[in-house]
Design an enzyme around this catalytic site. Structure first.
Site: not given
Length: 586
Positions: A302, A304-305, A307, A309, A420
């Site tokens: 995956g 995201g913002g 970095g 995975v 979060d």
């Protein structure tokens, strides 16, 4: 800058020259003697609460209660069994332990993780760990000592208190690979080794715990010694000359070093954090190790913002997920938050941090691999490969998430606020057991802090509590996580996003308001082809979610109460007030 450093260096040398006189004066002022119970001599650096103001050091204050000497250490209370001034150790025993009662357990963990740089105490190196472990199934291993002969009389010590658990003791330092599947560590206590082998019997282990744990206190830091017992300079020209000759270069080097470190980037801030917290349990990997375990970052899981995975495998064959941080926040605070919080805890419903890597700009976090990915893919499926989870399974997942958040709030020496909670940050293992993850925004606070301070709002839009924006409705507390959990629970029950501008009817754009109106008018929420039992589960989850997302923090339940409501019957739930937020405010 050089002129400033030279001035500071000579000022430091001047203080060193004055130190013998001030030290002697300090020594005379602080040499007081007290006694309490089995501790006949309480003297510097220790003091009793009722001693004269100039006696001892307040960092080492003890209490005398019922003729027993008590040490208050962070959130725990300990009986003082011995003070050894020669070895500079103090032996303490948790007040939860009772003699001739092997069912009595410590009330608090006491390991290297309790202490940090600058603390007045450290755990003595001559200690061994006793791990109190809860498992969902019986374990057949010589390492795991069954606690059934000594029934655990306190459910609060069990991290899985709402489930049928099997309790064990493991005497050793435990790595992740030592922990059996479906097990979690509730407490870890270090006890002092006496040179004798442990016969792996519960009475012997209990007696070792009753003997106590040696803590070492520190009087000296760098050049200066707080007790003045071990620092004395004879008044001679030779001694003064020696101080200047050796002291000036050392002080200047030290000041230049500190100045350079202060001017370095976030990479040094992270490195300094790791060095000062050298008791971290996660393994530190080199970047070459990271590349090997991910086979050169070939399988991306995956992005995201933060970095990307990648899937990896340890030498033992254990599968891991490697998060490579690309856009670390100022001073690497997200990396530090992650390692400092999740790196010190272990819970059945919190993702396990196995290790980390820091080499210059390369920052990586190594987690236990979650084969079923994140929860958002099952609430809002975009691909056919993601199966549809039953309402019963969604309910079980919500209960697990609630247990994980409750542990963060109440189960640690420090309360951890996640800030979060959202579907993307709930990971699912091979059995769809939920694990709370991503502690980049988390903050730790003392357990007795009901209101915490933040420099700015943090979280994800749509899940952030209103008090993070509206300061006049109440202070920021653990209730912010309760609000986020409520928004998550609402989406799990409705199988849709809470805010959907493409809804068929305008009244359904904001799902919480529409759901409240339905219940308030005596109607049920029709969800697909759900059975009657599934409709009841959905209704229970939505009602609890409505309680969690109340506008004022004081009107929201605690996570402990949320768990009680989830485990109770839907008929016992009261109708909450209507949440104040409108779709436009969201």
């Amino acid at each position: 800058m050089l002129r400033t450093l030279l001035f500071a260096g000579f000022a430091a040398i001047f203080l060193l020259l004055l130190l013998p006189t001030t030290c002697k004066a300090k020594l005379n002022l602080h040499r007081c003697h007290s006694s309490c119970g089995n501790i006949p001599d309480i003297s510097y650096p220790f003091r009793l609460k009722d001693d004269r103001r100039r006696c001892g050091d307040r960092k080492y204050e003890l209490a005398c209660e019922n003729n027993r000497t008590i040490l208050q250490l962070y959130s725990g209370r300990y009986y003082v069994e011995e003070i050894n001034y020669n070895r500079e150790t103090i032996r303490v025993v948790d007040t939860g332990l009772k003699k001739d009662d092997c069912s009595s357990l410590p009330l608090h963990s006491l390991t290297d993780a309790n202490f940090s740089y600058g603390d007045p105490y450290r755990l003595s190196y001559k200690t061994s760990d006793v791990n109190f472990v809860d498992c969902e199934a019986p374990i057949n291993s010589s390492l795991y000592i069954d606690m059934a002969p000594c029934s655990r009389n306190s459910s609060s010590n069990s991290s899985l208190s709402s489930m049928q658990t099997y309790s064990y003791v493991v005497v050793r330092h435990m790595a992740l690979s030592d922990l059996e599947d479906s097990c979690s560590v509730g407490l870890v206590v270090g006890f002092s080794t006496t040179g004798q082998e442990i016969d792996n019997s519960l009475p012997d282990i209990h007696n070792r715990l009753l003997y106590g744990t040696d803590l070492k206190w520190f009087n000296c830091f760098g050049f200066l010694c707080t007790s003045c017992d071990t620092l004395y300079f004879p008044h001679s020209v030779l001694a003064v000359a020696a101080k200047i000759f050796f002291g000036v270069p050392c002080v200047l080097i030290f000041l230049i070093y500190k100045w350079k470190r202060r001017s370095l980037s976030m990479y040094c801030a992270i490195e300094e954090f790791i060095q000062t917290h050298n008791n971290l349990k996660p393994i530190r990997y080199s970047y070459s190790n990271i590349k090997k375990m991910t086979k050169g970052f070939t399988e991306k899981l995956g992005e995201g913002g933060y970095g990307s995975v990648y899937k990896g495998k340890l030498k033992s064959g254990h599968l891991v997920a490697v998060k490579m941080l690309a856009n670390s926040k100022a001073n690497g605070q997200d990396f530090i938050n992650e390692v400092a919080t999740i790196g010190r805890i272990h819970h059945f419903n919190v993702v396990q941090l196995i290790g980390f890597c820091v080499e210059g700009s390369k920052q990586a976090l190594v987690y236990d691999f979650m084969p079923n990915g994140s929860l958002d893919k099952y609430i809002f499926p975009e691909k056919e490969e993601y199966i549809s989870l039953s309402f019963e399974k969604m309910y079980q997942i919500s209960l697990g998430v609630a247990h994980g958040i409750e542990y963060l709030h109440l189960g640690c020496d420090m309360q951890i606020l996640h800030f979060d909670i959202k579907p993307h940050n709930i990971l699912l293992d091979k059995n769809f057991t939920p694990k709370v993850s991503d502690f980049g925004l988390a903050k730790s606070y003392p357990a007795d802090h009901s209101i915490v301070s933040l420099t700015g709002a943090r979280g994800t839009r749509g899940y952030m509590a209103p008090e993070l924006f509206y300061k006049n409705i109440g202070g920021v507390s653990y209730k912010a996580d309760v609000f986020s959990f409520g928004m998550l629970l609402m989406e799990m029950a409705g199988r849709r996003r809470n805010l959907n501008v493409f809804a068929e009817h305008s009244s359904q754009i904001y799902f919480p308001s529409w759901a409240y109106d339905q219940f308030n008018e005596g109607k049920d929420i029709e969800i697909g082809d759900a059975t009657e039992e599934e409709q009841k589960l959905a209704k229970k989850m939505v009602l609890i979610a409505l309680w969690c997302i109340q506008f004022k923090p004081s009107e929201r339940p605690s996570m402990h109460k949320v768990i009680e409501m989830l485990e109770g019957k839907v008929d016992q739930l009261q109708m909450p007030p209507k949440p104040f937020l409108t779709p436009q405010e969201v």
